[in-house]
Design a protein around this motif. Sequence first.
Motif, short mmCIF file in Angstrom:
data_model
loop_
_atom_site.label_atom_id
_atom_site.label_comp_id
_atom_site.label_asym_id
_atom_site.label_seq_id
_atom_site.Cartn_x
_atom_site.Cartn_y
_atom_site.Cartn_z
N LEU A 7 0.92 -1.05 -0.08
CA LEU A 7 0.15 -0.10 0.00
C LEU A 7 0.84 1.40 0.01
O LEU A 7 1.84 1.42 0.83
CB LEU A 7 -0.91 0.14 1.18
CG LEU A 7 -1.79 1.19 1.23
CD1 LEU A 7 -2.89 1.02 0.26
CD2 LEU A 7 -2.52 1.29 2.31
N ALA A 8 0.74 1.88 -0.74
CA ALA A 8 1.40 3.18 -0.97
C ALA A 8 1.31 4.03 0.19
O ALA A 8 0.34 4.83 0.23
CB ALA A 8 1.12 4.02 -2.25
N ALA A 9 1.97 3.95 1.18
CA ALA A 9 1.82 4.76 2.51
C ALA A 9 2.81 5.62 2.87
O ALA A 9 3.08 5.95 4.00
CB ALA A 9 1.90 3.45 3.63
N ALA A 10 3.38 6.34 1.71
CA ALA A 10 4.29 7.35 2.11
C ALA A 10 3.70 8.49 2.87
O ALA A 10 2.75 8.74 2.61
CB ALA A 10 5.04 7.78 0.83
N ILE A 179 1.41 4.91 13.65
CA ILE A 179 0.01 5.03 13.73
C ILE A 179 -0.55 5.03 12.68
O ILE A 179 -1.67 4.12 12.46
CB ILE A 179 -0.33 5.86 14.94
CG1 ILE A 179 -1.87 5.57 15.56
CG2 ILE A 179 -0.54 7.29 14.28
CD1 ILE A 179 -1.70 4.48 16.47
N HIS A 180 -0.17 5.88 11.52
CA HIS A 180 -0.68 5.75 10.23
C HIS A 180 -0.61 4.38 9.71
O HIS A 180 -1.81 3.91 9.15
CB HIS A 180 0.06 6.60 9.32
CG HIS A 180 -0.46 6.98 7.94
ND1 HIS A 180 -1.13 7.91 7.63
CD2 HIS A 180 -0.28 5.97 7.01
CE1 HIS A 180 -1.49 7.87 6.10
NE2 HIS A 180 -1.03 6.55 5.90
N GLU A 181 0.39 3.80 9.91
CA GLU A 181 0.43 2.22 9.23
C GLU A 181 -0.38 1.61 9.79
O GLU A 181 -0.87 0.51 9.55
CB GLU A 181 1.87 1.87 9.25
CG GLU A 181 2.95 2.81 8.18
CD GLU A 181 2.36 3.34 7.21
OE1 GLU A 181 1.51 2.72 6.34
OE2 GLU A 181 2.77 4.38 6.59
N THR A 199 -8.69 4.79 0.43
CA THR A 199 -8.16 3.97 1.87
C THR A 199 -7.09 4.87 2.76
O THR A 199 -6.88 4.60 3.63
CB THR A 199 -7.41 2.79 1.44
OG1 THR A 199 -6.29 2.99 0.28
CG2 THR A 199 -8.49 1.83 0.47
N GLU A 200 -6.38 6.02 1.90
CA GLU A 200 -5.59 6.83 2.79
C GLU A 200 -6.34 7.48 3.66
O GLU A 200 -5.81 8.02 4.78
CB GLU A 200 -4.87 7.69 1.73
CG GLU A 200 -3.81 7.08 1.20
CD GLU A 200 -2.67 6.18 2.31
OE1 GLU A 200 -2.39 6.76 3.09
OE2 GLU A 200 -2.28 5.37 1.73
N ILE A 201 -7.73 8.07 3.42
CA ILE A 201 -8.42 9.04 4.39
C ILE A 201 -8.50 8.41 5.75
O ILE A 201 -8.28 9.25 6.76
CB ILE A 201 -9.72 9.26 3.72
CG1 ILE A 201 -9.45 10.21 2.44
CG2 ILE A 201 -10.51 9.97 4.63
CD1 ILE A 201 -10.57 10.41 1.57
N PRO A 202 -8.97 7.13 5.92
CA PRO A 202 -9.10 6.72 7.17
C PRO A 202 -7.63 7.07 7.96
O PRO A 202 -7.68 7.30 9.35
CB PRO A 202 -9.74 5.44 7.38
CG PRO A 202 -9.63 5.02 5.96
CD PRO A 202 -9.56 6.19 5.22
N ALA A 203 -6.80 6.52 7.38
CA ALA A 203 -5.20 6.50 8.02
C ALA A 203 -4.99 7.66 8.43
O ALA A 203 -4.24 8.09 9.73
CB ALA A 203 -4.44 5.75 6.87
N PHE A 204 -5.16 8.93 7.60
CA PHE A 204 -4.75 10.07 7.87
C PHE A 204 -5.65 10.85 9.14
O PHE A 204 -5.25 11.57 9.81
CB PHE A 204 -4.64 11.06 6.78
CG PHE A 204 -3.53 10.98 5.93
CD1 PHE A 204 -2.37 11.46 6.44
CD2 PHE A 204 -3.40 10.53 4.63
CE1 PHE A 204 -1.24 11.36 5.78
CE2 PHE A 204 -2.47 10.37 3.93
CZ PHE A 204 -0.88 10.69 4.48
N GLY A 270 0.69 13.12 -3.88
CA GLY A 270 1.02 12.37 -5.05
C GLY A 270 0.45 10.98 -5.13
O GLY A 270 0.55 9.97 -6.08
N TYR A 271 -0.68 10.45 -4.13
CA TYR A 271 -1.43 9.37 -4.17
C TYR A 271 -2.18 9.15 -5.53
O TYR A 271 -3.01 10.38 -5.82
CB TYR A 271 -2.06 9.02 -2.86
CG TYR A 271 -1.44 8.94 -1.72
CD1 TYR A 271 -0.92 7.54 -1.55
CD2 TYR A 271 -1.24 9.90 -0.96
CE1 TYR A 271 -0.25 7.58 -0.31
CE2 TYR A 271 -0.35 9.73 0.14
CZ TYR A 271 0.04 8.56 0.63
OH TYR A 271 0.77 7.98 1.64
N ARG A 272 -2.34 8.21 -6.33
CA ARG A 272 -3.31 8.18 -7.29
C ARG A 272 -3.92 6.71 -7.33
O ARG A 272 -3.34 5.73 -7.06
CB ARG A 272 -2.38 8.03 -8.74
CG ARG A 272 -1.67 9.39 -8.97
CD ARG A 272 -2.70 10.83 -9.34
NE ARG A 272 -1.98 11.83 -9.34
CZ ARG A 272 -1.98 12.69 -8.48
NH1 ARG A 272 -2.48 12.51 -7.36
NH2 ARG A 272 -1.30 13.96 -8.76
ZN LIG Z 1 -1.14 5.57 4.13
#
Ligand SMILES: [Zn+2]
Length: 285
Positions: A7-10, A179-181, A199-204, A270-272
């Motif tokens: 998962l692009a989790a940068a 914690i993000h990961e 899927t990035e939104i809840p992590a952020f 830059g997430y796509r």
């Molecule tokens: Zn992430």
Amino acid sequence: MKVRAILAAAVFLGWGADPAAGLAVEPQQTDELHEEVTELKDAVTGSATDSDVHELAQNLFGRVPGTQIVVAPNLRGWDFPRGIKGQRASVDQLLKSADNRLAFYNGDIPKPLEQAMNYARGMKRDGKVNFDPSLKDNQMGAYIYLVQQKLQLGRIALNRAISYLAAKIGEGLAFSTFIHEAAHADNRANLSVERTIETEIPAFRTQRQWLGIEDPYAEKVCYLRQVMINEQRERPNPDTAMALTYLNHLAEVEDADNDQKIRRMVEKLGYRDGQSSRYGSEVSP
Ligand SMILES: [Zn+2]
């Protein structure tokens, strides 16, 4: 051959491209600000009362152009720079520091954060959280999972830079990536290469909940950004530039107080959706 998806989790991209990007402090003001930051630092470490510190902070931050961070009147004391040990942190220390902070916290812990903390603890205990030298320089962390078995718990890879960052900005702020990961692990049923942004939104969101406890008035990030600007001006070095870039990102997360803002931030980072790139023998969407 099994194909693994990362998962692009940068936490952020564009590492080192322009460390001060997004920061609107006029260079000619930095001397004056430096003096005030020093004064503020002395007050924080000395015997000044909270209201003295608040007044100094208000004077300083009220004049930093471009920042929307306002020092709240109910400042409850700063536990830094005493909280910054100047030493690299292990994964264990990052987690312990977060647990100590939560034990100190009196308010309600948001449910998603509580759940992500449980994953952070469990995965650490099971050896599933490690510094991973194979992460790219601009990738602070990743939740790595098998795309065909996404319900099976994956692992958390942290960039070694997090360890150095902890020395400069404190373990609590550096824990943000961890914690993000962990939030991705908690939300793994919804992971999707096709819907990366979603899927990035809840992590952020969870990361922001953590920052709400670690830096409840957004004072630490604001103060440390100014310290790093001064350091970078006087003794430029890559560690400081990295810390400033990371802090700028944390300030953006603190500012993203709704899903729409988070989405805009994620796109800017830059997430796509559906985007994959080769990453060693693995595929990173
Ligand atoms: Zn992430």
